[in-house]
Design an enzyme around this catalytic site. Structure first.
Site, PDB file in Angstrom:
ATOM      1  N   GLY A   1      -7.824  -9.261   2.794  1.00 21.61           N
ATOM      2  CA  GLY A   1      -7.203  -8.232   3.627  1.00 21.61           C
ATOM      3  C   GLY A   1      -7.251  -8.538   5.105  1.00 21.61           C
ATOM      4  O   GLY A   1      -6.330  -9.143   5.666  1.00 21.61           O
ATOM      5  N   ARG A   2      -8.366  -8.141   5.752  1.00 21.13           N
ATOM      6  CA  ARG A   2      -8.451  -8.221   7.221  1.00 21.13           C
ATOM      7  C   ARG A   2      -7.962  -9.551   7.803  1.00 21.13           C
ATOM      8  O   ARG A   2      -7.132  -9.539   8.718  1.00 21.13           O
ATOM      9  CB  ARG A   2      -9.877  -7.958   7.688  1.00 21.13           C
ATOM     10  CG  ARG A   2     -10.280  -6.488   7.709  1.00 21.13           C
ATOM     11  CD  ARG A   2     -11.601  -6.332   8.450  1.00 21.13           C
ATOM     12  NE  ARG A   2     -12.132  -4.990   8.403  1.00 21.13           N
ATOM     13  CZ  ARG A   2     -13.017  -4.539   7.510  1.00 21.13           C
ATOM     14  NH1 ARG A   2     -13.448  -5.335   6.548  1.00 21.13           N
ATOM     15  NH2 ARG A   2     -13.469  -3.301   7.569  1.00 21.13           N
TER      16      ARG A   2
ATOM     17  N   ARG B   1     -15.283   0.074   4.244  1.00 18.62           N
ATOM     18  CA  ARG B   1     -14.627   1.123   5.040  1.00 18.62           C
ATOM     19  C   ARG B   1     -14.847   2.526   4.487  1.00 18.62           C
ATOM     20  O   ARG B   1     -14.416   3.497   5.087  1.00 18.62           O
ATOM     21  CB  ARG B   1     -13.134   0.850   5.127  1.00 18.62           C
ATOM     22  CG  ARG B   1     -12.815  -0.395   5.920  1.00 18.62           C
ATOM     23  CD  ARG B   1     -11.420  -0.899   5.638  1.00 18.62           C
ATOM     24  NE  ARG B   1     -10.356  -0.157   6.287  1.00 18.62           N
ATOM     25  CZ  ARG B   1     -10.014  -0.280   7.558  1.00 18.62           C
ATOM     26  NH1 ARG B   1     -10.679  -1.103   8.329  1.00 18.62           N
ATOM     27  NH2 ARG B   1      -9.008   0.418   8.070  1.00 18.62           N
TER      28      ARG B   1
ATOM     29  N   ASP C   1     -12.633  -7.811  -4.250  1.00 15.57           N
ATOM     30  CA  ASP C   1     -12.314  -7.977  -2.834  1.00 15.57           C
ATOM     31  C   ASP C   1     -13.517  -7.558  -2.008  1.00 15.57           C
ATOM     32  O   ASP C   1     -14.548  -7.191  -2.558  1.00 15.57           O
ATOM     33  CB  ASP C   1     -11.046  -7.194  -2.426  1.00 15.57           C
ATOM     34  CG  ASP C   1     -11.239  -5.684  -2.374  1.00 15.57           C
ATOM     35  OD1 ASP C   1     -12.380  -5.191  -2.247  1.00 15.57           O
ATOM     36  OD2 ASP C   1     -10.228  -4.972  -2.470  1.00 15.57           O
ATOM     37  N   SER C   2     -13.409  -7.635  -0.710  1.00 21.70           N
ATOM     38  CA  SER C   2     -14.421  -7.215   0.266  1.00 21.70           C
ATOM     39  C   SER C   2     -15.289  -8.384   0.718  1.00 21.70           C
ATOM     40  O   SER C   2     -16.265  -8.745   0.050  1.00 21.70           O
ATOM     41  CB  SER C   2     -15.323  -6.089  -0.264  1.00 21.70           C
ATOM     42  OG  SER C   2     -14.544  -4.961  -0.617  1.00 21.70           O
TER      43      SER C   2
ATOM     44  N   LYS D   1      -9.165   0.083  -8.539  1.00 24.18           N
ATOM     45  CA  LYS D   1      -9.822  -0.623  -7.432  1.00 24.18           C
ATOM     46  C   LYS D   1     -10.921   0.271  -6.865  1.00 24.18           C
ATOM     47  O   LYS D   1     -10.674   1.463  -6.614  1.00 24.18           O
ATOM     48  CB  LYS D   1      -8.770  -0.917  -6.355  1.00 24.18           C
ATOM     49  CG  LYS D   1      -9.293  -1.458  -5.043  1.00 24.18           C
ATOM     50  CD  LYS D   1      -8.096  -1.841  -4.162  1.00 24.18           C
ATOM     51  CE  LYS D   1      -8.497  -2.295  -2.786  1.00 24.18           C
ATOM     52  NZ  LYS D   1      -8.838  -1.197  -1.881  1.00 24.18           N
TER      53      LYS D   1
ATOM     54  N   HIS E   1     -14.019  -1.546  -0.601  1.00 24.36           N
ATOM     55  CA  HIS E   1     -12.980  -1.242   0.389  1.00 24.36           C
ATOM     56  C   HIS E   1     -13.293  -1.917   1.727  1.00 24.36           C
ATOM     57  O   HIS E   1     -13.095  -1.340   2.794  1.00 24.36           O
ATOM     58  CB  HIS E   1     -12.864   0.274   0.568  1.00 24.36           C
ATOM     59  CG  HIS E   1     -11.481   0.762   0.866  1.00 24.36           C
ATOM     60  ND1 HIS E   1     -10.789   1.623   0.051  1.00 24.36           N
ATOM     61  CD2 HIS E   1     -10.651   0.514   1.906  1.00 24.36           C
ATOM     62  CE1 HIS E   1      -9.606   1.886   0.585  1.00 24.36           C
ATOM     63  NE2 HIS E   1      -9.502   1.220   1.717  1.00 24.36           N
TER      64      HIS E   1
ATOM     65  N   SER F   1       0.835  -1.203   0.000  1.00 23.40           N
ATOM     66  CA  SER F   1       0.000   0.000   0.000  1.00 23.40           C
ATOM     67  C   SER F   1       0.871   1.255   0.000  1.00 23.40           C
ATOM     68  O   SER F   1       1.948   1.282   0.604  1.00 23.40           O
ATOM     69  CB  SER F   1      -0.872  -0.022   1.257  1.00 23.40           C
ATOM     70  OG  SER F   1      -1.437   1.244   1.484  1.00 23.40           O
TER      71      SER F   1
HETATM   72  C1  HOC Z   1      -4.035   6.672   8.268  1.00 25.78           C
HETATM   73  C2  HOC Z   1      -3.225   6.028   7.245  1.00 25.78           C
HETATM   74  O1  HOC Z   1      -6.907   1.871   2.798  1.00 25.78           O
HETATM   75  C3  HOC Z   1      -7.913   2.047   4.907  1.00 25.78           C
HETATM   76  C4  HOC Z   1      -6.741   2.308   4.064  1.00 25.78           C
HETATM   77  C5  HOC Z   1      -6.295   3.726   4.177  1.00 25.78           C
HETATM   78  C6  HOC Z   1      -4.929   3.767   4.739  1.00 25.78           C
HETATM   79  C7  HOC Z   1      -4.633   5.024   5.488  1.00 25.78           C
HETATM   80  C8  HOC Z   1      -3.781   4.776   6.673  1.00 25.78           C
HETATM   81  O2  HOC Z   1      -7.825   2.313   6.100  1.00 25.78           O
HETATM   82  O3  HOC Z   1      -8.929   1.577   4.462  1.00 25.78           O
END
Ligand code: HOC
Length: 383
Positions: A324-325, A273, A301-302, A246, A270, A108
């Protein structure tokens, strides 16, 4: 510690055992009331696999080809930021785990590990690079040139995060300044506030002040304004390799990605998020794949938590998925070994799910292997 193989227990284990506790709330958090994050899980529950019996599937092949390159399986590590706030092994441990498993690792822009630092510490394995598109073209050019020079194979441009979503868990814990390493003294994540703060130099420069440096960085990569499709040509000046976007959730945007010469799209919200209440990625996937799947590489994803989820996403048109998570929960609990365990479990789970369903290779996955049901029921809230 041993990381659980049970996807229903992983988040709870991370809550209790993550080495750096404060990172937990950041990774767990979603926008708003987490409705999108739950919708992502419910969507997977609403599709059921129809297995076929008495088909020899002993020599299964999970490999896929993306942008002319063969990968072991249709699974990639998602570009999850600031992994140093979860465990000291940070992105380096995660990338090493992925490399050992033959899974591409996506770094990232907001990583706790530098572009060069990662490659030096972990030269082995396939690496992709994710861009949060800075306001300043010189900074963009510098980032892309460094990523290219250091062998990152594919560029993932995130479209949905020109400002971070409204995430109560970060707001309540004032987590954002902590995440960018500037301490608790500055609060709110509003970009206008940040820009003003960054410009209020009091005679200091970002080189001298960590707080200012963090604020400048944030105001560059989360500027509070979206880019336009026409501006993709700017990135093409500095990146001649495969480029994917993305955050696509509509057929219209998928078609624009084709029109503007992108090589791939990632159907993504995302992980819930950014906008609370969006369509789940899995619900958006079939329409998008049908509209553009023959013209562009479609990934998603997700919400991926199990091998069955990956199976379903591939049946519905994804050529690969990002996770991810769960992997970063594993990293947070047990460093590199924890990330390895979660990723290895997913690979094994997908392999067994395919075999038991009568599928020998990824190319055999298509919608006829699934049935959609009307009432998926509820899911555990900790997924
Ligand atoms: C504060 C720095 O993709 C997320 C990330 C963004 C990353 C920022 C981290 O949190 O979903």
């Amino acid at each position: 510690p041993k990381v659980t193989t049970d996807p229903n227990l992983l988040e709870e284990q991370a809550r209790k055992e993550m080495v750096l506790q404060r990172g937990f709330e950041y990774i767990r958090g979603s926008a708003g009331e987490a409705a999108t994050m739950h919708a992502n899980r419910l969507a997977f529950r609403s599709w059921k696999i129809i297995p076929r019996m008495m088909r020899p599937t002993g020599d299964r092949d999970l490999s896929v080809k993306l942008f002319g390159k063969k990968y072991r399986a249709p699974i990639l590590m998602a570009p999850l930021g600031v992994q140093g706030t979860m465990h000291p092994d940070k992105e380096i441990g995660n990338a090493k785990a992925c490399a050992e498993l033959g899974v591409p690792f996506t770094l990232s822009t907001s990583a706790s590990t530098g572009i060069e630092e990662l490659v030096e510490a972990c030269p082995e394995g396939d690496k992709w690079f994710q861009l949060y598109w800075p306001l300043d073209e010189e900074i963009t050019a510098s980032i892309l040139t460094r990523a290219k020079k250091n062998g990152y194979q594919t560029l993932v441009v995130t479209l949905d995060t020109w400002v971070m979503g409204w995430r109560p868990s970060d707001l309540d814990t004032a987590n954002i300044p902590f995440l960018v390493g500037v301490g608790d003294e500055v609060g709110f994540q509003d970009p206008v506030f940040r820009r003003k703060f960054a410009e209020r130099t009091d005679g200091e420069t970002p080189e001298e002040s960590r707080v200012l440096a963090g604020m400048y960085w944030c105001s560059e990569i989360f500027p509070g304004v979206s880019r336009s499709w026409e501006e993709i040509r700017i990135l093409r000046k500095y990146w001649d390799g495969p480029m994917v976007v993305k955050g696509v959730l509509s057929v219209e945007d998928a078609k624009l990605a084709v029109q503007y010469g992108l090589d791939g799209i990632i159907v993504s919200n995302h992980g819930g998020r950014q906008i609370d209440g969006t369509i789940s990625s899995l619900d958006a996937l079939p329409g998008i794949a049908q509209a553009v799947g023959s013209k562009i590489t479609v990934m998603m994803d997700s919400g991926i938590r199990t091998g069955a989820d990956i199976f379903k996403a591939l049946c519905l048109g994804a050529q690969a998925v990002f996770v991810g998570r769960p992997v970063v929960y594993g990293l947070g609990i047990a460093g590199k070994d924890g990330a390895y365990a979660v990723m290895a479990n997913l690979l094994a789970d997908l392999d067994i799910t395919m075999g038991l369903s009568g599928v020998k290779s990824i190319s055999e996955l298509n919608p006829s292997r699934l049935a959609k049901i009307q009432h998926p029921g509820d899911v555990r809230s900790n997924l």
